[in-house]
Design an enzyme around this catalytic site. Sequence first.
Site, PDB file in Angstrom:
ATOM      1  N   LYS A 159      37.003  19.914  53.856  1.00 28.43           N
ATOM      2  CA  LYS A 159      35.820  19.357  54.520  1.00 28.43           C
ATOM      3  C   LYS A 159      35.789  17.843  54.338  1.00 28.43           C
ATOM      4  O   LYS A 159      36.141  17.330  53.264  1.00 28.43           O
ATOM      5  CB  LYS A 159      34.552  19.994  53.946  1.00 28.43           C
ATOM      6  CG  LYS A 159      33.265  19.624  54.686  1.00 28.43           C
ATOM      7  CD  LYS A 159      32.077  20.380  54.115  1.00 28.43           C
ATOM      8  CE  LYS A 159      30.780  20.020  54.825  1.00 28.43           C
ATOM      9  NZ  LYS A 159      29.620  20.760  54.268  1.00 28.43           N
ATOM     10  N   SER A 237      26.907  23.152  57.474  1.00 28.72           N
ATOM     11  CA  SER A 237      27.581  21.996  58.047  1.00 28.72           C
ATOM     12  C   SER A 237      29.094  22.033  57.867  1.00 28.72           C
ATOM     13  O   SER A 237      29.796  21.150  58.338  1.00 28.72           O
ATOM     14  CB  SER A 237      27.042  20.730  57.365  1.00 28.72           C
ATOM     15  OG  SER A 237      27.379  20.734  55.974  1.00 28.72           O
ATOM     16  N   SER A 261      25.560  26.027  53.874  1.00 31.46           N
ATOM     17  CA  SER A 261      26.688  25.509  54.645  1.00 31.46           C
ATOM     18  C   SER A 261      28.046  26.104  54.316  1.00 31.46           C
ATOM     19  O   SER A 261      29.041  25.710  54.911  1.00 31.46           O
ATOM     20  CB  SER A 261      26.755  23.980  54.490  1.00 31.46           C
ATOM     21  OG  SER A 261      25.605  23.384  55.038  1.00 31.46           O
TER      22      SER A 261
END
Length: 559
Positions: A159, A237, A261
């Site tokens: 990420k 996210s 997330s």
Amino acid sequence: MSTAARTGTGTGTGPTGPERTAGGAGTRRALNRRTFLAGSAAVTGAVTGGLTLPSPAVAAPATASRSAAPYLPDIQVRDAARRDPTEATLTEAAVLMRQRKLTSVALTEAYLARIERYDAVYQAYAEVTAERALDAARAADRRATSRRGVLNGIPLCIKDNYFTRDVPTRCNSFIFEDFVPEYDATAVARLTGAGGIVLGKGQMGPLATTRATRPNGTVTTVNAWTPDNPATDPGGSSTGSACAVAGRLAASAIGTQTGGSIVLPANRQNLTGLKPTMGRASVYGVIPLSYTRDHPGPLARDAMDAALMLSVMAGPDPNDPRTLGLPGVPDLVRAATPVRSRRGAVQLRHATRIGVPATFLSGTATAVRSALLDTLDAIPGVTLIDITYPADWSLLTTTFNAARLPERTEPFRHWLREDPTKFGVSLLSWLQGLMISGDEWITAQRAKNHLLREVLDGILDDCDVVLQTDVVPFDLLGLPLIGFPAGFVSGLPSGVLLGGQPYEEDRLLEVVAAYQAVTDWHTRRPADPTATPTTALRSAGAGDPAPRLTAEEAAELSA
């Protein structure tokens, strides 16, 4: 039939029966709770002690060391994984490499080929490090006959809020658009130290808030199950990390969770996502969102992959005080290895009481969840227990949830003063953090402590793990939470959440691994995209080639 009466068969003692939690195990649980309560108080207090953004100018490089080396289990590799290495789980790929039936170069090239062909539609990656990945794959293959890490040669997606040395870490924001770290985050250092290969950086919500969009709200990453329709929620996210694994653009990935997330993208894209207990894995080198709620964790294809990833990531890190003084990391690989009786039936290693709240069978996924309960009920060692939430549950898990906002705003006040437009579509939620007064924040911390007592001394006093319909309670409290596939609703994946006791990620993995041993939802993969990027965007409707989140939608979805 009441779930309290639904008890899995074969719960007898003896060499083929599940172990029961008693005696020493009960003492360990009590000590774990005491440690967790002390740590929760310390973490909350630390917010007032000067939380700052990591800076390569003043921070030391992360360490890749840990106390116990994870190991690779012996598993049967599916035929589908032998035919197509991108279909393999992380564990299957590692076993094939150990058997000399797959090379890291071949696996990395296969993933890069899919990225080249399909990522213009998926938009899972913010940055692809193809040449570095191939160099690392060649080095991994040279290590094949010598000492190597458990993840040797496995391509991963990281990420884009994790620091990656000499690779841009933009956090999908204007604030960090030119930021290139000088060192790796601890989690990244540990993964690469175990032989993992960084394929690239996963796209994400701006500053880890909403689903992945551009800072102006334009939707980017899609749900891998509906690549031709960007309107389908992929979860945020950690959207890009999840899409990369689901779309077979990486073997596994890491995300972060502050408000769902990890587990929500997992549920919506047919993955297994594990948010560990607060402090189990270091957040050093991760661009912060909320000090008391930020959790690193894996987004994987099944429980064993999640166990391997977290086994590498977990452990004390002197750069993150939240990781120090905690109970040792349990044997997560053993926990994720299904146990079979002498007759071959899957059973739990430890007798486990699974709490089922009254709300669990409500909503559009009732049929999926009812089937899940039937499947769990048939596994020896499982006891399903009806649980009732206290009367103030909704108040504690909704109204006081907004207390997280000042924690995200405080480290970013400089940019709010300098240029609010740098926050793009998510500006509204950052401004909301300025509007919550100190006395409101203190009241919210008292409410959090009250909720923690109701969970530990109430709900979790009656069961070992508990099925959830909302991420907030276990997320807010820092307790472990796992999301895993349980079926499909209207053609889209439908996942389930399971929360656990402090530092008992192994119990969550044990339950999920047993469930996955008797079901095949986790082996389902989405079809490849058929549309071009342009037609996929236009399919969102209203003739708009680039759907966007409004500021109000971004605030509503904000982690």
